[in-house]
Scaffold this motif. Structure first.
Motif, PDB file in Angstrom:
ATOM      1  N   ASP A  96     -10.177 -14.040   1.624  1.00 57.87           N
ATOM      2  CA  ASP A  96     -11.382 -13.235   1.767  1.00 57.87           C
ATOM      3  C   ASP A  96     -12.311 -13.634   0.627  1.00 57.87           C
ATOM      4  OD1 ASP A  96     -11.805 -10.291   3.304  1.00 57.87           O
ATOM      5  OD2 ASP A  96     -13.101 -10.698   1.574  1.00 57.87           O
TER       6      ASP A  96
ATOM      7  N   ALA B  29     -14.165 -12.210  -9.130  1.00 57.90           N
ATOM      8  CA  ALA B  29     -14.149 -11.884  -7.703  1.00 57.90           C
ATOM      9  C   ALA B  29     -14.411 -13.146  -6.897  1.00 57.90           C
ATOM     10  CB  ALA B  29     -15.188 -10.813  -7.394  1.00 57.90           C
TER      11      ALA B  29
ATOM     12  N   ASP C  79     -13.953 -12.161  -1.627  1.00 59.79           N
ATOM     13  CA  ASP C  79     -13.902 -11.595  -2.979  1.00 59.79           C
ATOM     14  C   ASP C  79     -12.489 -11.586  -3.579  1.00 59.79           C
ATOM     15  OD1 ASP C  79     -12.910  -9.693  -1.357  1.00 59.79           O
ATOM     16  OD2 ASP C  79     -14.098  -8.026  -2.142  1.00 59.79           O
ATOM     17  N   ILE C  80     -11.580 -12.347  -2.977  1.00 52.21           N
ATOM     18  CA  ILE C  80     -10.206 -12.411  -3.495  1.00 52.21           C
ATOM     19  C   ILE C  80     -10.029 -13.699  -4.295  1.00 52.21           C
ATOM     20  CG2 ILE C  80      -7.777 -12.629  -2.857  1.00 52.21           C
ATOM     21  CD1 ILE C  80      -8.382 -10.919  -0.416  1.00 52.21           C
ATOM     22  N   PRO C  81      -9.603 -13.590  -5.554  1.00 47.36           N
ATOM     23  CA  PRO C  81      -9.429 -14.808  -6.341  1.00 47.36           C
ATOM     24  C   PRO C  81      -8.248 -15.638  -5.838  1.00 47.36           C
ATOM     25  CG  PRO C  81      -9.223 -12.816  -7.717  1.00 47.36           C
ATOM     26  CD  PRO C  81      -9.244 -12.383  -6.297  1.00 47.36           C
TER      27      PRO C  81
ATOM     28  N   ASP D  93      -8.418  -2.460   2.404  1.00 44.81           N
ATOM     29  CA  ASP D  93      -8.985  -2.019   1.135  1.00 44.81           C
ATOM     30  C   ASP D  93      -7.877  -1.597   0.191  1.00 44.81           C
ATOM     31  OD1 ASP D  93     -11.375  -2.459   2.264  1.00 44.81           O
ATOM     32  OD2 ASP D  93     -11.715  -0.374   2.854  1.00 44.81           O
ATOM     33  N   SER D  94      -8.246  -1.297  -1.000  1.00 40.22           N
ATOM     34  CA  SER D  94      -7.398  -0.648  -1.999  1.00 40.22           C
ATOM     35  C   SER D  94      -6.170  -1.455  -2.396  1.00 40.22           C
ATOM     36  CB  SER D  94      -6.966   0.745  -1.516  1.00 40.22           C
ATOM     37  OG  SER D  94      -5.937   0.646  -0.564  1.00 40.22           O
ATOM     38  N   ILE D  95      -6.141  -2.737  -2.081  1.00 37.60           N
ATOM     39  CA  ILE D  95      -5.050  -3.570  -2.598  1.00 37.60           C
ATOM     40  C   ILE D  95      -5.638  -4.562  -3.596  1.00 37.60           C
ATOM     41  CG2 ILE D  95      -3.407  -5.394  -2.064  1.00 37.60           C
ATOM     42  CD1 ILE D  95      -2.663  -4.132   0.410  1.00 37.60           C
ATOM     43  N   SER D  96      -5.025  -4.635  -4.777  1.00 37.58           N
ATOM     44  CA  SER D  96      -5.373  -5.687  -5.722  1.00 37.58           C
ATOM     45  C   SER D  96      -4.601  -6.925  -5.320  1.00 37.58           C
ATOM     46  CB  SER D  96      -4.962  -5.289  -7.133  1.00 37.58           C
ATOM     47  OG  SER D  96      -5.731  -4.221  -7.587  1.00 37.58           O
ATOM     48  N   ILE D  97      -5.285  -8.029  -5.140  1.00 34.13           N
ATOM     49  CA  ILE D  97      -4.594  -9.221  -4.660  1.00 34.13           C
ATOM     50  C   ILE D  97      -5.117 -10.483  -5.316  1.00 34.13           C
ATOM     51  CG2 ILE D  97      -6.143  -9.324  -2.649  1.00 34.13           C
ATOM     52  CD1 ILE D  97      -3.714 -10.518  -1.096  1.00 34.13           C
TER      53      ILE D  97
ATOM     54  N   PRO E  19      -8.253  -7.343 -14.119  1.00 34.57           N
ATOM     55  CA  PRO E  19      -9.340  -7.696 -13.214  1.00 34.57           C
ATOM     56  C   PRO E  19     -10.680  -7.724 -13.935  1.00 34.57           C
ATOM     57  CG  PRO E  19      -8.493  -5.497 -12.720  1.00 34.57           C
ATOM     58  CD  PRO E  19      -7.594  -6.082 -13.751  1.00 34.57           C
TER      59      PRO E  19
ATOM     60  N   GLN F 185      -0.761   7.309   4.259  1.00 29.71           N
ATOM     61  CA  GLN F 185       0.397   6.499   3.850  1.00 29.71           C
ATOM     62  C   GLN F 185       1.412   7.410   3.174  1.00 29.71           C
ATOM     63  OE1 GLN F 185       0.575   3.158   4.202  1.00 29.71           O
ATOM     64  NE2 GLN F 185      -1.542   2.519   4.547  1.00 29.71           N
TER      65      GLN F 185
ATOM     66  N   ARG G  20       0.818  -1.191   0.000  1.00 30.72           N
ATOM     67  CA  ARG G  20       0.000   0.000   0.000  1.00 30.72           C
ATOM     68  C   ARG G  20       0.863   1.257   0.000  1.00 30.72           C
ATOM     69  NH1 ARG G  20      -4.140  -2.068   2.829  1.00 30.72           N
ATOM     70  NH2 ARG G  20      -2.693  -2.120   4.578  1.00 30.72           N
TER      71      ARG G  20
ATOM     72  N   MET H  94      -7.794  -8.710  -8.115  1.00 31.98           N
ATOM     73  CA  MET H  94      -9.050  -7.994  -8.088  1.00 31.98           C
ATOM     74  C   MET H  94      -8.855  -6.657  -7.400  1.00 31.98           C
ATOM     75  SD  MET H  94     -11.628 -10.054  -9.233  1.00 31.98           S
ATOM     76  CE  MET H  94     -11.558  -8.526  -9.981  1.00 31.98           C
ATOM     77  N   LYS H  95      -9.349  -5.611  -8.006  1.00 29.43           N
ATOM     78  CA  LYS H  95      -9.310  -4.307  -7.352  1.00 29.43           C
ATOM     79  C   LYS H  95     -10.410  -4.322  -6.317  1.00 29.43           C
ATOM     80  CE  LYS H  95      -7.188  -0.367  -7.380  1.00 29.43           C
ATOM     81  NZ  LYS H  95      -5.739  -0.326  -7.210  1.00 29.43           N
ATOM     82  N   ARG H  96     -10.049  -3.982  -5.085  1.00 33.60           N
ATOM     83  CA  ARG H  96     -11.074  -3.893  -4.059  1.00 33.60           C
ATOM     84  C   ARG H  96     -11.477  -2.441  -3.895  1.00 33.60           C
ATOM     85  NH1 ARG H  96      -9.920  -6.598   1.008  1.00 33.60           N
ATOM     86  NH2 ARG H  96     -11.894  -7.649   0.748  1.00 33.60           N
ATOM     87  N   GLU H  97     -12.507  -2.217  -3.098  1.00 29.96           N
ATOM     88  CA  GLU H  97     -13.034  -0.874  -2.869  1.00 29.96           C
ATOM     89  C   GLU H  97     -11.895   0.103  -2.571  1.00 29.96           C
ATOM     90  OE1 GLU H  97     -16.130   1.059   0.199  1.00 29.96           O
ATOM     91  OE2 GLU H  97     -16.139  -1.111   0.007  1.00 29.96           O
ATOM     92  N   THR H  98     -11.881   1.215  -3.284  1.00 27.83           N
ATOM     93  CA  THR H  98     -10.752   2.134  -3.125  1.00 27.83           C
ATOM     94  C   THR H  98     -10.974   3.099  -1.979  1.00 27.83           C
ATOM     95  OG1 THR H  98     -10.391   1.961  -5.474  1.00 27.83           O
ATOM     96  CG2 THR H  98      -9.256   3.735  -4.341  1.00 27.83           C
ATOM     97  N   ASN H  99      -9.914   3.286  -1.202  1.00 29.48           N
ATOM     98  CA  ASN H  99      -9.942   4.186  -0.075  1.00 29.48           C
ATOM     99  C   ASN H  99      -9.774   5.627  -0.532  1.00 29.48           C
ATOM    100  OD1 ASN H  99     -10.330   3.816   2.561  1.00 29.48           O
ATOM    101  ND2 ASN H  99      -8.215   3.336   3.086  1.00 29.48           N
TER     102      ASN H  99
END
Lengths: 330, 330
Positions: free
Chosen positions: A150, A312, A152-154, A138-142, A307, B52, A118, B1-6
């Motif tokens: 989690d 998801a 919704d994480i592939p 949040d805000s990390i592509s993983i 993505p 950050q 991040r 996957m892009k998660r909800e952005t902060n």
């Protein structure tokens, strides 16, 4: 050692050298259309001055850093080393940098690595972690390998259930009638748990006698070898087929039984999991269920960089295959 | 996957939240002295907002990116995997990112990786390369492992000459009287060449009969095995001691001789080089000269990050040790 430092030519210098506007130079550098003659002049100036695109400036502007973190526990296990090798090549071929983070199976280091992703504004992370309660935030592509972090994480893995089925079927087809599944496992809920389930489902449907032996990876290994010892009577092992959930464990079992003159594959046939090539002999270390490591790496990188909401939380299980490596009759 | 952005809070937001000036917030973030009460207020605001540090903005300002490239041919060889593991941990412990570049032994990829180090303004590179004529170029900080790229570039390696001496002495002390040195080598001038020289110097000074067998790594391996085959007569191998320049090669020789019922270590004693641990048995694969991989990694990172003109062009050879691994009589 720092060597002699070069002058750092800027886009302005390129504009001056080429006799063209800054806007034209910028277009060439960013791949936008300009006349052929202008492009050639700019390219000649870039070459002459040794101008380098400043990726950090570009990252600030585009909000993209072309960097992906690879979070892995260690490279001292051949499966992780092979996976990292393939992931890195896959990222590099797409113009991305692979930022390697070794966590030594330490939950704090795993958590810290996500914070670094991040704060360094990396484009994403491909992770194989061991902590049972990791905060992804949040805000990390993983994308994960073998882990469900989690909903919704592939997660990319080999087809572990199918691998377990394949191993059981093969041992039964090769004449085994009393099977043993052995596993050293971690306390987290990972994809590899399915190897046992696949194995058991075949044994049950074919009505074959079997036992499963599980050991936690934070416990001493003695009970496993004690179990083996206790089931050797008059030079015979009670089970005639063994499926181990890793080639590493298989190697330990092979060694233990061989030292007690139990002949493999004559008395006991054995199948491992992973498909590790022993670099010393350039061959498989045992008969095994091979994970498609290169394909897993390509898939993880593809999903991370492209993505798609449909992915998801998807669990992408890639096909495994059985390979004979001398510890089964064929 | 892009998660909800902060939301992306800035230093200004932190200043507003803490009720302090931007200058004070900046001091706290950059580790400069401020009063305790102010520091606590700023830290509380940072935590509350999830602020950050933007390392890319910082990189642009400081001209430092806290990133180092690791250029290696592959992670599929255990020596490279171990080395990369240790280098990465060493960089991470100093707050640096390890950017992994796998070259597959390809000279173009090696050359390209150096260009990337420059265009990405990385702080340096630690490289183990195979191209005989690599252009390092100016303005790159570089430390090599096992290679002499240029006269002012430091090179970290194990003490290869001493390793060759140690192997010869050990074999002779254990009773061997006809020695063989075997090596699969590349065409570049690397540090590992000294293993043969150290070995030969001991054989000569002790007046022991020996032969050296070299094979280029771009040639087929058959001649090595043909040589072994040609020197087996009536179940005896002509040499009673072998020193191989890698554990991988030693493993191949062990396998070949064992298949022909030549007993190791009774008839032939054998020493490898590297100190690879076989993950399948968690033990050394053969008696060997162990490279101090963790120490080599620490040293390379130290020299890279703390350049000292005295190290320009230095060849830092770190101590090796002999370990018994079952292929010698002790």
């Amino acid at each position: 050692m720092k060597r002699e430092t070069n002058l750092n030519p800027t886009m302005k210098d390129v504009a001056q050298e080429s006799g063209l506007s800054l806007a034209t130079v910028s277009k060439v550098i960013n791949g936008l259309p300009v006349g052929k003659a202008s492009r050639q002049k700019v390219e000649a100036a870039i070459k002459k001055l040794g101008y380098q695109v400043n990726n950090y400036a570009r990252a600030l502007k585009s909000n993209k850093t072309y960097s992906v973190a690879l979070v892995l526990p260690s490279l001292k296990h051949p499966f992780f080393a092979y996976l990292t090798d393939e992931l890195t090549k896959s990222l590099m071929s797409r113009g991305y940098r692979a930022i390697l983070m070794i966590t030594n199976y330490d939950p704090d280091a795993e958590q810290k690595s996500f914070a670094m992703v991040r704060s360094n504004k990396m484009d994403g992370v491909i992770a194989l972690t061991y902590s049972p309660d990791l905060e992804v935030g949040d805000s990390i592509s993983i994308v994960t390998i073998d882990r469900h972090l989690d909903e919704d994480i592939p997660c990319v893995s080999s087809d572990n259930f199918r691998g377990g089925e394949l191993a059981a079927k093969k041992l039964i087809d090769l004449g085994c009638r009393k099977l043993l599944f052995m596993r050293i496992t971690s306390r987290i809920q990972g994809e590899p748990n399915k190897r046992c389930a696949g194995f058991e489902s075949v044994c049950q449907s074919r009505n074959i006698d079997y036992e499963t032996l599980l050991l936690m990876d934070d416990e001493p290994e003695e009970p496993i070898f004690q179990f083996l010892e206790n089931h050797i009577h008059d030079g015979e092992f009670e089970y005639d087929g063994i499926f181990c959930n890793s080639d590493i464990l298989a190697g330990q079992v092979i060694r233990f039984l061989s030292e007690r003159n139990i002949s493999i594959p004559d008395q006991v046939q054995l199948i491992g999991y992973d498909g590790i090539i022993d670099r010393l002999t350039d061959s498989y270390v045992c008969s095994t269920i091979e994970q498609p490591i290169a394909q897993m790496a390509e898939t993880a990188v593809n999903i991370l960089l492209n993505p798609d909401e449909n992915n998801a939380g998807a669990n992408i299980c890639l096909p495994v295959r059985y390979v004979s490596g001398g510890t089964t009759k064929e």
